[in-house]
Scaffold this active site. Structure first.
Site, PDB file in Angstrom:
ATOM      1  N   GLY A  12       0.574  -1.676  -0.280  1.00 56.59           N
ATOM      2  CA  GLY A  12      -0.004   0.106   0.380  1.00 56.59           C
ATOM      3  C   GLY A  12       0.674   1.144   0.496  1.00 56.59           C
ATOM      4  N   GLY A  14      -0.609   4.161   0.153  1.00 58.26           N
ATOM      5  CA  GLY A  14      -1.303   5.578   0.708  1.00 58.26           C
ATOM      6  C   GLY A  14      -0.545   6.781   1.932  1.00 58.26           C
ATOM      7  N   PHE A 116     -12.904  20.574  14.326  1.00 57.88           N
ATOM      8  CA  PHE A 116     -13.752  19.363  14.470  1.00 57.88           C
ATOM      9  C   PHE A 116     -14.318  19.271  14.825  1.00 57.88           C
ATOM     10  CE2 PHE A 116     -13.072  17.253  10.398  1.00 57.88           C
ATOM     11  CZ  PHE A 116     -12.435  17.245   9.757  1.00 57.88           C
ATOM     12  N   GLN A 236     -17.949   3.552  10.914  1.00 56.54           N
ATOM     13  CA  GLN A 236     -18.204   4.950  10.627  1.00 56.54           C
ATOM     14  C   GLN A 236     -18.817   5.210   9.771  1.00 56.54           C
ATOM     15  OE1 GLN A 236     -15.280   8.649  10.770  1.00 56.54           O
ATOM     16  NE2 GLN A 236     -16.222   8.551  13.040  1.00 56.54           N
ATOM     17  N   HIS A 238     -20.456   8.954   8.497  1.00 53.07           N
ATOM     18  CA  HIS A 238     -20.142  10.590   8.809  1.00 53.07           C
ATOM     19  C   HIS A 238     -21.479  10.803   8.296  1.00 53.07           C
ATOM     20  CE1 HIS A 238     -18.345  14.155   7.603  1.00 53.07           C
ATOM     21  NE2 HIS A 238     -17.377  14.232   7.074  1.00 53.07           N
ATOM     22  N   LEU A 248     -18.381  12.505  -0.037  1.00 58.10           N
ATOM     23  CA  LEU A 248     -18.142  13.291   1.509  1.00 58.10           C
ATOM     24  C   LEU A 248     -17.796  15.066   1.065  1.00 58.10           C
ATOM     25  CD1 LEU A 248     -16.994  12.609   4.429  1.00 58.10           C
ATOM     26  CD2 LEU A 248     -14.815  13.858   3.969  1.00 58.10           C
ATOM     27  N   GLU A 251     -16.144  17.752   6.893  1.00 58.28           N
ATOM     28  CA  GLU A 251     -17.399  17.944   8.528  1.00 58.28           C
ATOM     29  C   GLU A 251     -16.476  19.733   9.222  1.00 58.28           C
ATOM     30  OE1 GLU A 251     -16.791  15.216  12.214  1.00 58.28           O
ATOM     31  OE2 GLU A 251     -15.450  16.019  12.749  1.00 58.28           O
ATOM     32  N   ARG A 282     -19.362  11.540  14.574  1.00 52.18           N
ATOM     33  CA  ARG A 282     -20.146  11.641  13.999  1.00 52.18           C
ATOM     34  C   ARG A 282     -20.881  10.965  14.201  1.00 52.18           C
ATOM     35  NH1 ARG A 282     -14.355  11.191  10.017  1.00 52.18           N
ATOM     36  NH2 ARG A 282     -14.433  13.737   9.452  1.00 52.18           N
ATOM     37  N   HIS A 349     -18.147   5.756   5.493  1.00 54.68           N
ATOM     38  CA  HIS A 349     -16.947   6.481   5.652  1.00 54.68           C
ATOM     39  C   HIS A 349     -15.873   5.983   6.131  1.00 54.68           C
ATOM     40  CE1 HIS A 349     -14.429   9.841   5.588  1.00 54.68           C
ATOM     41  NE2 HIS A 349     -14.580  10.526   6.487  1.00 54.68           N
ATOM     42  N   ARG A 390     -13.764   6.839  15.872  1.00 58.21           N
ATOM     43  CA  ARG A 390     -13.042   7.705  15.361  1.00 58.21           C
ATOM     44  C   ARG A 390     -13.432   9.198  15.177  1.00 58.21           C
ATOM     45  NH1 ARG A 390     -10.770  10.486  11.410  1.00 58.21           N
ATOM     46  NH2 ARG A 390     -12.178   9.118   9.261  1.00 58.21           N
ATOM     47  N   SER A 395      -7.778  10.149  11.743  1.00 55.89           N
ATOM     48  CA  SER A 395      -6.906   8.929  10.898  1.00 55.89           C
ATOM     49  C   SER A 395      -5.025   9.664   9.698  1.00 55.89           C
ATOM     50  CB  SER A 395      -8.126   8.572   9.585  1.00 55.89           C
ATOM     51  OG  SER A 395      -7.393   7.748   8.707  1.00 55.89           O
TER      52      SER A 395
HETATM   53  C1  LIG Z   1     -13.537  11.351   1.225  1.00 57.71           C
HETATM   54  C2  LIG Z   1     -12.658  11.636   2.578  1.00 57.71           C
HETATM   55  C3  LIG Z   1     -12.408  12.559   3.493  1.00 57.71           C
HETATM   56  C4  LIG Z   1     -11.295  11.775   4.201  1.00 57.71           C
HETATM   57  N1  LIG Z   1     -10.710  12.825   5.609  1.00 57.71           N
HETATM   58  C5  LIG Z   1     -10.419  13.185   6.155  1.00 57.71           C
HETATM   59  C6  LIG Z   1      -9.843  13.672   6.407  1.00 57.71           C
HETATM   60  O1  LIG Z   1      -9.612  15.392   6.649  1.00 57.71           O
HETATM   61  N2  LIG Z   1      -9.276  13.679   7.923  1.00 57.71           N
HETATM   62  C7  LIG Z   1      -8.979  12.255   8.459  1.00 57.71           C
HETATM   63  O2  LIG Z   1      -7.934  12.531   9.483  1.00 57.71           O
HETATM   64  N3  LIG Z   1      -9.560  11.530   8.388  1.00 57.71           N
HETATM   65  C8  LIG Z   1     -10.094  11.749   6.781  1.00 57.71           C
HETATM   66  N4  LIG Z   1     -10.408  10.497   5.804  1.00 57.71           N
HETATM   67  C9  LIG Z   1     -10.201   9.050   6.484  1.00 57.71           C
HETATM   68  C10 LIG Z   1      -8.755   9.251   5.964  1.00 57.71           C
HETATM   69  O3  LIG Z   1      -8.060   9.621   4.382  1.00 57.71           O
HETATM   70  C11 LIG Z   1      -7.931   7.215   6.027  1.00 57.71           C
HETATM   71  O4  LIG Z   1      -8.471   6.606   6.798  1.00 57.71           O
HETATM   72  C12 LIG Z   1      -6.552   7.817   5.219  1.00 57.71           C
HETATM   73  O5  LIG Z   1      -6.035   8.398   4.280  1.00 57.71           O
HETATM   74  C13 LIG Z   1      -6.373   6.237   4.784  1.00 57.71           C
HETATM   75  O6  LIG Z   1      -4.979   6.424   4.669  1.00 57.71           O
HETATM   76  P1  LIG Z   1      -4.343   4.582   4.859  1.00 57.71           P
HETATM   77  O7  LIG Z   1      -2.780   5.103   3.757  1.00 57.71           O
HETATM   78  O8  LIG Z   1      -4.787   3.638   5.278  1.00 57.71           O
HETATM   79  O9  LIG Z   1      -5.365   3.846   2.697  1.00 57.71           O
HETATM   80  P2  LIG Z   1      -5.453   4.394   1.453  1.00 57.71           P
HETATM   81  O10 LIG Z   1      -4.999   6.113   1.574  1.00 57.71           O
HETATM   82  O11 LIG Z   1      -6.765   4.191   1.278  1.00 57.71           O
HETATM   83  O12 LIG Z   1      -4.132   3.419   1.068  1.00 57.71           O
HETATM   84  C14 LIG Z   1      -4.306   2.191   0.732  1.00 57.71           C
HETATM   85  C15 LIG Z   1      -3.180   1.261  -0.408  1.00 57.71           C
HETATM   86  O13 LIG Z   1      -3.392   0.724  -0.306  1.00 57.71           O
HETATM   87  C16 LIG Z   1      -2.968   0.080  -1.684  1.00 57.71           C
HETATM   88  N5  LIG Z   1      -3.923  -1.010  -1.418  1.00 57.71           N
HETATM   89  C17 LIG Z   1      -4.874  -1.385  -1.629  1.00 57.71           C
HETATM   90  N6  LIG Z   1      -5.357  -3.040  -2.412  1.00 57.71           N
HETATM   91  C18 LIG Z   1      -4.420  -3.512  -2.285  1.00 57.71           C
HETATM   92  C19 LIG Z   1      -4.225  -5.120  -2.679  1.00 57.71           C
HETATM   93  N7  LIG Z   1      -4.718  -6.035  -2.668  1.00 57.71           N
HETATM   94  N8  LIG Z   1      -2.325  -5.003  -3.202  1.00 57.71           N
HETATM   95  C20 LIG Z   1      -1.789  -4.082  -3.375  1.00 57.71           C
HETATM   96  N9  LIG Z   1      -2.156  -2.605  -2.624  1.00 57.71           N
HETATM   97  C21 LIG Z   1      -3.099  -2.299  -2.350  1.00 57.71           C
HETATM   98  C22 LIG Z   1      -4.117   1.146  -2.302  1.00 57.71           C
HETATM   99  O14 LIG Z   1      -2.956   1.292  -3.670  1.00 57.71           O
HETATM  100  C23 LIG Z   1      -3.295   2.406  -1.487  1.00 57.71           C
HETATM  101  O15 LIG Z   1      -2.050   2.878  -2.398  1.00 57.71           O
HETATM  102  C24 LIG Z   1     -11.122  10.588   4.748  1.00 57.71           C
HETATM  103  C25 LIG Z   1     -11.699   9.528   4.141  1.00 57.71           C
HETATM  104  C26 LIG Z   1     -12.184   9.712   2.951  1.00 57.71           C
HETATM  105  C27 LIG Z   1     -12.518   8.392   1.995  1.00 57.71           C
END
Ligand SMILES: Cc1cc2nc3c(=O)[nH]c(=O)nc-3n(C[C@H](O)[C@H](O)[C@H](O)COP(=O)(O)OP(=O)(O)OC[C@H]3O[C@@H](n4cnc5c(N)ncnc54)[C@H](O)[C@@H]3O)c2cc1C
Length: 580
Positions: A12, A14, A116, A236, A238, A248, A251, A282, A349, A390, A395
């Site tokens: 991943g 992200g 927030f 959760q 939202h 979304l 907030e 939320r 969410h 949360r 997050s």
């Molecule tokens: C619209 C929206 C707005 C948000 N706003 C906020 C905010 O303002 N503040 C806050 O704190 N939180 C917010 N959140 C929540 C927060 O953004 C997420 O929980 C957080 O960014 C998740 O990060 P992550 O790195 O865990 O996953 P992600 O950013 O989802 O990344 C997942 C990664 O895993 C990879 N992956 C997935 N499956 C596989 C696989 N099988 N093999 C290889 N790679 C894979 C993907 O390619 C990606 O790179 C928001 C969420 C959303 C949906």
């Protein structure tokens, strides 16, 4: 089948994955496998902000932040983990600033902070300005900043590689197996340490803020390898998704002064949360919205939504602080937020639950023991800092704090550990899964099963739940799992076969939905995001514990869910009634 060898493999790219990669690349030979290009990860969609008690604009401290996190999580939070997160939040924000993140600023040039939901001064006295932000594009800026820093440190990415299996030999992590989208080839990555950072599971619901790719692949892979999933019943919703679409609206809109109104124009949150009002947690706001709708005070001809009202805020403020979401209202609803209120409804969410870890990111295989070499961080994981609900902005914080910790811990482990021998024929399980789908002559369609899953989850396992609706959801999911055995895909090719991968992703969602509803049915209480109308109060005697769900496989290959429970870590805060 190709075999690769790396000290550390991160699944991943992200926020959590890239934060981990920045650390581990500097300490061990690291590969990042990601099914999306890194900058397309869902972290980039995050809008509102990332909390840290910087106290830049008013008095604040990390202990108040910890209290809010514990209370917001309805006391299911492991308090030692929350303390670490809130303490390290300050450096996490400053690290991002040093990496180049363009935060919104005060007139004096300091990082600005806004209100927030659920974040308060002095243990719930009044809302506090704690969220650091970059307009309503905070996640975008975090993702771009982390990516640029990964490039700087020479992180090796394998883009569009889908990890479909985890290899464990003799109880220790041996690597992962991935499918390469471009070629259809199977790759085995032997690794001393593996970090899962693969994000959430929101696509099991129909109305959701989550990207199409959030199909819980990491959670499903772990579950099928016998590892538990913690607290999956807590999902959760939202409060402010665009009506019927779920997209979304942050907030931060209420943080800037936005107000929720029913069809009579009443600011109804004053009745539900007299102190925090529109900035209550939320779960509290989402239930209030549905209560208004049920009481016949919803808006529109069908009375099925309420309004987010920003019309009293100066257009310059909306343009400066909320440019993206006001544009969403114009694009998706044809509404001008300067002059008209925006129709909204709660949207699925965030997964509070996930792969259980300790505060170093080490994955637990039961209540006490870890799997050597295996780590998880971000939304895929459950540390548990979010407990039953949360808080907004926690997050983006979680992925930075625990992504960093997991990256450091994984690299340190890889530094001393030996490679574990790969099991015989390591890619066999994935190859068999892929072949079965390619060769299937079944009659069921992926799209139809996914649609029915999402509809049942929205109807039966959403903001309000009862034993009856959850039993229905369990029956629906199990029937859909049965039908999934007979699913067929159109594209039988090797290159860019997204048809095949969507089928695999659906299989993941079905397994995780089953865990969610079975865990929710057993939790006969209401806590945080899990609200049982038939058990409307919190029951600390029976349920002040984390759910640990395991998938068990019978001799005939059929699976079922076994539930166990794990104590909550309490340090400072005794459970209290949650008042807002
Ligand atoms: C619209 C929206 C707005 C948000 N706003 C906020 C905010 O303002 N503040 C806050 O704190 N939180 C917010 N959140 C929540 C927060 O953004 C997420 O929980 C957080 O960014 C998740 O990060 P992550 O790195 O865990 O996953 P992600 O950013 O989802 O990344 C997942 C990664 O895993 C990879 N992956 C997935 N499956 C596989 C696989 N099988 N093999 C290889 N790679 C894979 C993907 O390619 C990606 O790179 C928001 C969420 C959303 C949906």
């Amino acid at each position: 089948m190709q075999i690769h060898q790396y000290d550390t493999v991160i699944v991943g790219a992200g926020g959590a994955g890239m934060r981990a990669a920045i650390e581990s690349t500097q300490r061990s030979r690291t590969a990042v496998l990601t099914k999306l290009y890194p900058t397309r990860s869902h972290t980039g969609a995050a809008q509102g902000g990332m909390c840290a008690a910087l106290a830049n604009v008013e008095e604040d401290n990390w202990e108040w932040h910890t209290f809010d996190t514990v209370k917001g999580g309805d006391y299911l939070v492991d308090q030692d983990a929350a303390e670490i997160m809130c303490k390290e939040a300050i450096d996490a924000v400053l690290d991002l600033e040093k990496m180049g993140l363009p935060f919104s600023r005060t007139d004096q040039g300091r990082i600005d902070q806004r209100r927030f939901g659920g974040h308060s001064r002095n243990h719930g006295e009044a809302p506090v300005r704690r969220s650091c932000y970059a307009a309503d594009r905070t996640g975008h800026m975090i993702l771009q900043t982390l990516f640029q820093n990964c490039v700087k440190h020479g992180v090796e990415f394998f883009n569009e590689f889908y990890v479909l299996d985890l290899l464990i030999n003799d109880g220790k992590t041996a690597g992962v197996v991935a499918y390469e989208l471009a070629t259809g080839e199977i790759h085995v990555f032997q690794a001393k340490a593996v970090v899962f950072a693969s994000g959430g599971t929101g696509k099991m619901f129909k109305v959701t803020s989550n990207a199409h790719t959030l199909t819980g692949d990491g959670q499903a892979v772990a579950l099928r390898r016998g590892l538990p999933l913690e607290d999956m019943e807590f999902f959760q919703f939202h409060p402010t998704g665009i009506w019927r679409m779920g997209i979304l609206l942050t907030e931060g809109a209420r943080g800037e002064g936005g107000i929720l109104r029913n069809k009579d124009g009443e600011r109804f949150m004053e009745r539900y949360a007299p102190v925090m009002k529109d900035l209550a947690s939320r779960d509290v706001c989402s239930r209030a919205i549905y209560s208004e709708i049920r009481a016949g005070r919803g808006c529109g001809p069908e009375g099925d939504h309420v309004y987010l009202d920003l019309t009293h805020l100066p257009p310059e403020q909306l343009d400066a602080k909320l440019p993206d979401i006001t544009e969403f209202a114009r694009t998706y609803l044809g509404i001008e937020p300067y002059t008209d209120p925006i129709p909204i409804q709660p949207t699925a969410h965030y997964a509070m639950g996930g792969i259980p870890t300790n505060v170093e990111g080490e994955v637990l295989k039961n209540n006490t023991d870890i799997v050597p070499g295996l780590y998880a961080a971000g939304e895929v994981a459950c540390v548990s800092v979010h407990g039953a609900n949360r808080l907004g902005t926690n997050s983006l914080l979680d992925i930075n704090v625990f992504g960093r910790r997991a990256g450091i811990a994984a690299a340190a482990y890889a530094d001393t550990a030996e490679f574990v021998e790969l099991p015989a024929d390591p890619g066999a399980k994935v190859q068999a899964m892929v072949d079965l789908l390619r060769e299937s002559t079944g009659t069921e369609s992926v799209a139809q099963i996914r649609k029915e899953l999402q509809e049942s989850m929205d109807t039966n396992a959403s903001v309000y739940r009862t034993g009856k609706t959850l039993e229905q959801a369990v029956a629906d999911v199990q029937a859909l799992k049965e039908r999934y055995q007979n699913v067929a895909i159109q594209d039988k090719g090797m290159r860019y076969n997204t048809d095949l991968l969507e089928a695999i992703e659906l299989g993941n969602l079905l397994d995780l939905a089953e865990v969610l509803v079975v865990s929710a049915l057993a939790r006969e209480e209401s806590r945080g995001g899990h609200y049982r109308e038939d058990f409307p109060t919190r029951d600390d005697v029976k349920f002040m514990q984390h759910t640990m769900a395991y998938q068990e496989v019978a001799a005939d290959g059929s699976t079922s869910i076994r539930l166990d429970y794990k104590p909550v870590v309490q340090t400072r805060y005794q459970p209290m009634e949650r008042k807002y």
